[in-house]
Scaffold this motif. Structure first.
Motif, PDB file in Angstrom:
ATOM      1  N   LEU A  18      -5.218  -6.857 -25.835  1.00 14.82           N
ATOM      2  CA  LEU A  18      -4.689  -6.993 -24.483  1.00 14.82           C
ATOM      3  C   LEU A  18      -5.002  -5.726 -23.719  1.00 14.82           C
ATOM      4  O   LEU A  18      -5.107  -4.643 -24.313  1.00 14.82           O
ATOM      5  CB  LEU A  18      -3.171  -7.188 -24.488  1.00 14.82           C
ATOM      6  CG  LEU A  18      -2.577  -8.548 -24.820  1.00 14.82           C
ATOM      7  CD1 LEU A  18      -1.059  -8.456 -24.867  1.00 14.82           C
ATOM      8  CD2 LEU A  18      -3.017  -9.603 -23.819  1.00 14.82           C
ATOM      9  N   ARG A  19      -5.131  -5.851 -22.411  1.00 17.65           N
ATOM     10  CA  ARG A  19      -5.258  -4.668 -21.569  1.00 17.65           C
ATOM     11  C   ARG A  19      -4.144  -4.697 -20.528  1.00 17.65           C
ATOM     12  O   ARG A  19      -4.046  -5.629 -19.732  1.00 17.65           O
ATOM     13  CB  ARG A  19      -6.607  -4.600 -20.859  1.00 17.65           C
ATOM     14  CG  ARG A  19      -6.798  -3.267 -20.134  1.00 17.65           C
ATOM     15  CD  ARG A  19      -8.150  -3.110 -19.495  1.00 17.65           C
ATOM     16  NE  ARG A  19      -8.226  -3.777 -18.213  1.00 17.65           N
ATOM     17  CZ  ARG A  19      -9.061  -3.423 -17.241  1.00 17.65           C
ATOM     18  NH1 ARG A  19      -9.876  -2.400 -17.420  1.00 17.65           N
ATOM     19  NH2 ARG A  19      -9.093  -4.100 -16.106  1.00 17.65           N
ATOM     20  N   LEU A  20      -3.318  -3.678 -20.563  1.00 21.62           N
ATOM     21  CA  LEU A  20      -2.252  -3.532 -19.594  1.00 21.62           C
ATOM     22  C   LEU A  20      -2.735  -2.677 -18.431  1.00 21.62           C
ATOM     23  O   LEU A  20      -3.522  -1.757 -18.617  1.00 21.62           O
ATOM     24  CB  LEU A  20      -1.025  -2.880 -20.220  1.00 21.62           C
ATOM     25  CG  LEU A  20      -0.465  -3.538 -21.490  1.00 21.62           C
ATOM     26  CD1 LEU A  20       0.807  -2.804 -21.928  1.00 21.62           C
ATOM     27  CD2 LEU A  20      -0.199  -5.009 -21.278  1.00 21.62           C
ATOM     28  N   SER A  21      -2.231  -2.982 -17.239  1.00 22.39           N
ATOM     29  CA  SER A  21      -2.552  -2.200 -16.044  1.00 22.39           C
ATOM     30  C   SER A  21      -1.275  -1.688 -15.411  1.00 22.39           C
ATOM     31  O   SER A  21      -0.234  -2.364 -15.471  1.00 22.39           O
ATOM     32  CB  SER A  21      -3.306  -3.062 -15.026  1.00 22.39           C
ATOM     33  OG  SER A  21      -4.520  -3.529 -15.552  1.00 22.39           O
ATOM     34  N   CYS A  22      -1.361  -0.541 -14.808  1.00 23.00           N
ATOM     35  CA  CYS A  22      -0.235   0.051 -14.088  1.00 23.00           C
ATOM     36  C   CYS A  22      -0.750   0.529 -12.743  1.00 23.00           C
ATOM     37  O   CYS A  22      -1.421   1.566 -12.661  1.00 23.00           O
ATOM     38  CB  CYS A  22       0.349   1.201 -14.892  1.00 23.00           C
ATOM     39  SG  CYS A  22       1.576   2.200 -13.985  1.00 23.00           S
ATOM     40  N   ALA A  23      -0.443  -0.204 -11.703  1.00 22.40           N
ATOM     41  CA  ALA A  23      -0.879   0.140 -10.359  1.00 22.40           C
ATOM     42  C   ALA A  23       0.251   0.845  -9.623  1.00 22.40           C
ATOM     43  O   ALA A  23       1.393   0.375  -9.631  1.00 22.40           O
ATOM     44  CB  ALA A  23      -1.292  -1.114  -9.608  1.00 22.40           C
ATOM     45  N   ALA A  24      -0.078   1.949  -8.996  1.00 26.92           N
ATOM     46  CA  ALA A  24       0.934   2.732  -8.293  1.00 26.92           C
ATOM     47  C   ALA A  24       0.732   2.652  -6.787  1.00 26.92           C
ATOM     48  O   ALA A  24      -0.394   2.652  -6.298  1.00 26.92           O
ATOM     49  CB  ALA A  24       0.859   4.192  -8.723  1.00 26.92           C
ATOM     50  N   THR A  25       1.838   2.566  -6.065  1.00 26.28           N
ATOM     51  CA  THR A  25       1.813   2.646  -4.613  1.00 26.28           C
ATOM     52  C   THR A  25       2.866   3.656  -4.181  1.00 26.28           C
ATOM     53  O   THR A  25       3.864   3.866  -4.887  1.00 26.28           O
ATOM     54  CB  THR A  25       2.105   1.292  -3.947  1.00 26.28           C
ATOM     55  OG1 THR A  25       3.393   0.831  -4.384  1.00 26.28           O
ATOM     56  CG2 THR A  25       1.059   0.260  -4.306  1.00 26.28           C
ATOM     57  N   GLY A  26       2.626   4.296  -3.042  1.00 25.96           N
ATOM     58  CA  GLY A  26       3.609   5.223  -2.501  1.00 25.96           C
ATOM     59  C   GLY A  26       3.556   6.622  -3.063  1.00 25.96           C
ATOM     60  O   GLY A  26       4.341   7.480  -2.652  1.00 25.96           O
ATOM     61  N   LEU A  27       2.655   6.879  -3.979  1.00 26.86           N
ATOM     62  CA  LEU A  27       2.537   8.221  -4.550  1.00 26.86           C
ATOM     63  C   LEU A  27       1.650   9.086  -3.666  1.00 26.86           C
ATOM     64  O   LEU A  27       0.530   8.698  -3.345  1.00 26.86           O
ATOM     65  CB  LEU A  27       1.922   8.151  -5.952  1.00 26.86           C
ATOM     66  CG  LEU A  27       2.843   7.843  -7.129  1.00 26.86           C
ATOM     67  CD1 LEU A  27       2.020   7.589  -8.376  1.00 26.86           C
ATOM     68  CD2 LEU A  27       3.838   8.961  -7.346  1.00 26.86           C
ATOM     69  N   SER A  28       2.131  10.272  -3.318  1.00 22.84           N
ATOM     70  CA  SER A  28       1.315  11.172  -2.514  1.00 22.84           C
ATOM     71  C   SER A  28       0.272  11.877  -3.388  1.00 22.84           C
ATOM     72  O   SER A  28      -0.777  12.287  -2.900  1.00 22.84           O
ATOM     73  CB  SER A  28       2.202  12.206  -1.821  1.00 22.84           C
ATOM     74  OG  SER A  28       2.972  12.910  -2.795  1.00 22.84           O
ATOM     75  N   ASN A  29       0.548  12.007  -4.653  1.00 25.07           N
ATOM     76  CA  ASN A  29      -0.373  12.620  -5.595  1.00 25.07           C
ATOM     77  C   ASN A  29      -1.104  11.509  -6.355  1.00 25.07           C
ATOM     78  O   ASN A  29      -0.511  10.798  -7.162  1.00 25.07           O
ATOM     79  CB  ASN A  29       0.401  13.504  -6.588  1.00 25.07           C
ATOM     80  CG  ASN A  29      -0.495  14.087  -7.663  1.00 25.07           C
ATOM     81  OD1 ASN A  29      -1.718  14.163  -7.507  1.00 25.07           O
ATOM     82  ND2 ASN A  29       0.099  14.494  -8.772  1.00 25.07           N
ATOM     83  N   THR A  30      -2.393  11.382  -6.096  1.00 24.87           N
ATOM     84  CA  THR A  30      -3.138  10.298  -6.751  1.00 24.87           C
ATOM     85  C   THR A  30      -3.662  10.701  -8.121  1.00 24.87           C
ATOM     86  O   THR A  30      -4.326   9.913  -8.780  1.00 24.87           O
ATOM     87  CB  THR A  30      -4.321   9.863  -5.866  1.00 24.87           C
ATOM     88  OG1 THR A  30      -5.168  10.992  -5.651  1.00 24.87           O
ATOM     89  CG2 THR A  30      -3.840   9.309  -4.537  1.00 24.87           C
ATOM     90  N   ARG A  31      -3.359  11.938  -8.517  1.00 23.42           N
ATOM     91  CA  ARG A  31      -3.752  12.381  -9.861  1.00 23.42           C
ATOM     92  C   ARG A  31      -2.502  12.735 -10.666  1.00 23.42           C
ATOM     93  O   ARG A  31      -2.476  13.718 -11.406  1.00 23.42           O
ATOM     94  CB  ARG A  31      -4.718  13.558  -9.775  1.00 23.42           C
ATOM     95  CG  ARG A  31      -6.056  13.168  -9.186  1.00 23.42           C
ATOM     96  CD  ARG A  31      -7.073  14.302  -9.199  1.00 23.42           C
ATOM     97  NE  ARG A  31      -8.329  13.870  -8.605  1.00 23.42           N
ATOM     98  CZ  ARG A  31      -9.317  13.306  -9.267  1.00 23.42           C
ATOM     99  NH1 ARG A  31      -9.204  13.118 -10.580  1.00 23.42           N
ATOM    100  NH2 ARG A  31     -10.430  12.930  -8.651  1.00 23.42           N
ATOM    101  N   ASP A  32      -1.519  11.924 -10.513  1.00 27.92           N
ATOM    102  CA  ASP A  32      -0.264  12.130 -11.231  1.00 27.92           C
ATOM    103  C   ASP A  32      -0.445  11.885 -12.727  1.00 27.92           C
ATOM    104  O   ASP A  32      -1.255  11.038 -13.132  1.00 27.92           O
ATOM    105  CB  ASP A  32       0.798  11.148 -10.696  1.00 27.92           C
ATOM    106  CG  ASP A  32       0.377   9.695 -10.868  1.00 27.92           C
ATOM    107  OD1 ASP A  32       1.140   8.926 -11.487  1.00 27.92           O
ATOM    108  OD2 ASP A  32      -0.724   9.313 -10.391  1.00 27.92           O
ATOM    109  N   ALA A  33       0.299  12.606 -13.516  1.00 24.99           N
ATOM    110  CA  ALA A  33       0.318  12.333 -14.952  1.00 24.99           C
ATOM    111  C   ALA A  33       1.078  11.040 -15.183  1.00 24.99           C
ATOM    112  O   ALA A  33       2.142  10.821 -14.583  1.00 24.99           O
ATOM    113  CB  ALA A  33       0.987  13.475 -15.698  1.00 24.99           C
TER     114      ALA A  33
END
Length: 124
Positions: A18-33
């Motif tokens: 399986l491949r899980l995805s985690c999409a982020a919105t609203g983060l000002s830092n696009t290189r977050d850990a």
């Protein structure tokens, strides 16, 4: 408002992938850990893998070779590729972000934002 949305979970047979995805919105830092954790019924939430802003990863020893974390910063998305799945991998998988920090942590307490979780069930 920061949102992490996981997808890709489901029912899979032992040995499957399986491949899980985690999409982020609203983060000002696009290189977050970011990291993936999982929680099985009756057990503590445990770290699966983590990735920093530059793409360097931390892999839990017991899952090395089967689970791979990666990221696509253009899509602000982190992935967890899981292969050779076993029944003991059954759990709710959560994506987490440290927000402004680009450095990953192995402690769940250092993650500021969490997704709602996606169920992974490994069963024949």
């Amino acid at each position: 408002q920061v949102q992490l949305v996981e997808s890709g979970g489901g029912l899979v047979k032992p040995g499957g992938s399986l491949r899980l995805s985690c999409a982020a919105t609203g983060l000002s830092n696009t290189r977050d850990a970011r990291a993936w954790f999982r929680q099985a019924p009756g057990k503590d939430r445990e770290l699966v893998a983590a990735i920093n802003g530059q793409g360097f990863t931390f892999d839990v020893e017991s899952m090395k070779g089967r689970f791979t974390i990666s990221r696509d910063n253009t899509r602000n998305t982190v992935y967890l590729q899981m292969s050779n799945l076993k029944p003991e991998d059954t759990a709710v998988y959560f994506c987490a972000s440290r927000g402004s920090s680009i450095n990953y942590s192995t402690s769940r307490n250092d993650y500021k934002y969490w997704g709602q979780g996606t169920q992974v069930t490994v069963s024949s």
